[in-house]
Design a protein around this motif. Structure first.
Motif, short mmCIF file in Angstrom:
data_model
loop_
_atom_site.label_atom_id
_atom_site.label_comp_id
_atom_site.label_asym_id
_atom_site.label_seq_id
_atom_site.Cartn_x
_atom_site.Cartn_y
_atom_site.Cartn_z
N GLN A 61 -1.79 4.17 -0.45
CA GLN A 61 -2.88 4.24 -1.43
C GLN A 61 -4.17 4.60 -0.70
N GLN A 68 0.79 -1.23 0.00
CA GLN A 68 0.00 0.00 0.00
C GLN A 68 0.83 1.28 0.00
N VAL A 82 3.06 4.12 -1.39
CA VAL A 82 3.31 4.67 -2.73
C VAL A 82 4.43 5.71 -2.73
#
Length: 204
Positions: free
Chosen positions: A203, A108, A110
Motif C-alpha cells: 500500500q 500492507q 496488496v
C-alpha cells in the motif's frame, strides 16, 4: 528499533518452509550479534515478521522481513555482516530503518508478481491462446478447501513474455491468488514449472 530486510530466496533454499525461514533469520541475527527483541511469556518469540509466506518450492528475489531490536544500532555494514551469517541461497539486497509506528508488514501487501518458466523449453502459442481466453472470462469459479471462490478478480495481470508466464495476483488477507491455480486454468502442470516471486507490492 525496527529494521526492514529485503532478500532473495534462491536455489535449494526454495524448499525451506516459512517456520524454518524464521528460525534461520533468528540464528542469523544472533550470529550477527543484533539486539533482537523477544515477546514476553513462557515461550518468548523473536519479534520478526515476513511480509507474505512464500509457498514451498517457489524461489523469490523480493522477500521482505521486519525485525525489531531492543535498541538503536548503526546500519553501516549490516547488510554484509548479515550476509556472512546466512546460507547460500539467501541474498540480502537491502537493510533499512522503518518507523516503529508503521503498520504491520503483512497488512500492507496488496499484490505479488510472479514469473513462471518451464523446466525445459519455453511456452508456445497454445499457451498464448489460453491466456487470452482466461483474461476474457468474467469469472473463474474455483474450489479451495471445499469452498467456491472467483479467481478472476484476484488475477490482476497475465501475459507471456520472453518465453515466461508473468502474472500479478492479489495478495490480500483472505483474498490471495495462487500461481498454481492460474497454471491449472492454463492446463500446465505445476510440477513442470519453476515459479519465482519477482515483486511484492505494498500500500502506498
Amino acid at each position: 528499533m525496527r529494521i526492514r530486510i529485503t532478500f532473495a530466496k534462491l536455489g535449494a533454499l526454495r524448499y525451506t518452509g516459512h517456520l524454518d525461514l524464521h528460525k534461520l533469520w533468528e540464528r542469523a541475527a544472533r550470529r550477527a550479534e543484533l539486539p533482537l527483541a523477544y515477546s514476553q511469556g513462557f515461550h518468548p518469540q523473536p519479534k520478526m515478521n515476513i511480509a507474505a509466506a512464500l509457498p514451498l518450492g517457489f524461489s523469490s528475489r523480493c522477500e521482505v522481513l521486519d525485525m525489531r531490536l531492543e535498541h538503536e544500532i548503526a546500519l553501516d555494514g549490516l547488510r554484509e555482516k548479515l550476509q556472512q551469517t546466512l546460507p547460500t541461497g539467501i541474498q540480502v539486497t537491502e537493510v533499512e530503518s522503518i518507523d516503529e509506528r508503521a503498520p504491520a508488514l503483512q497488512t500492507q501487501v496488496v499484490s505479488a508478481e510472479y514469473e513462471v518458466s518451464l523446466a525445459e523449453a519455453g511456452f508456445g502459442s497454445e499457451v498464448q491462446r489460453k491466456i487470452a481466453s482466461v483474461l476474457e472470462s468474467e469469472s473463474i469459479i474455483r474450489t479451495r478447501r471445499g469452498k467456491e471462490y472467483d479467481l478472476r478478480p484476484l488475477l490482476e495481470a497475465l501475459e507471456l513474455l520472453d518465453g515466461k508466464i508473468c502474472m500479478k495476483l492479489a495478495a490480500l488477507e483472505g483474498a490471495t491468488g495462487r500461481p498454481e491455480e492460474v497454471l491449472d486454468m492454463l492446463g500446465i502442470a505445476f510440477e513442470d514449472t519453476r515459479i519465482e516471486r519477482t515483486r511484492l507490492i505494498f500500500q502506498s
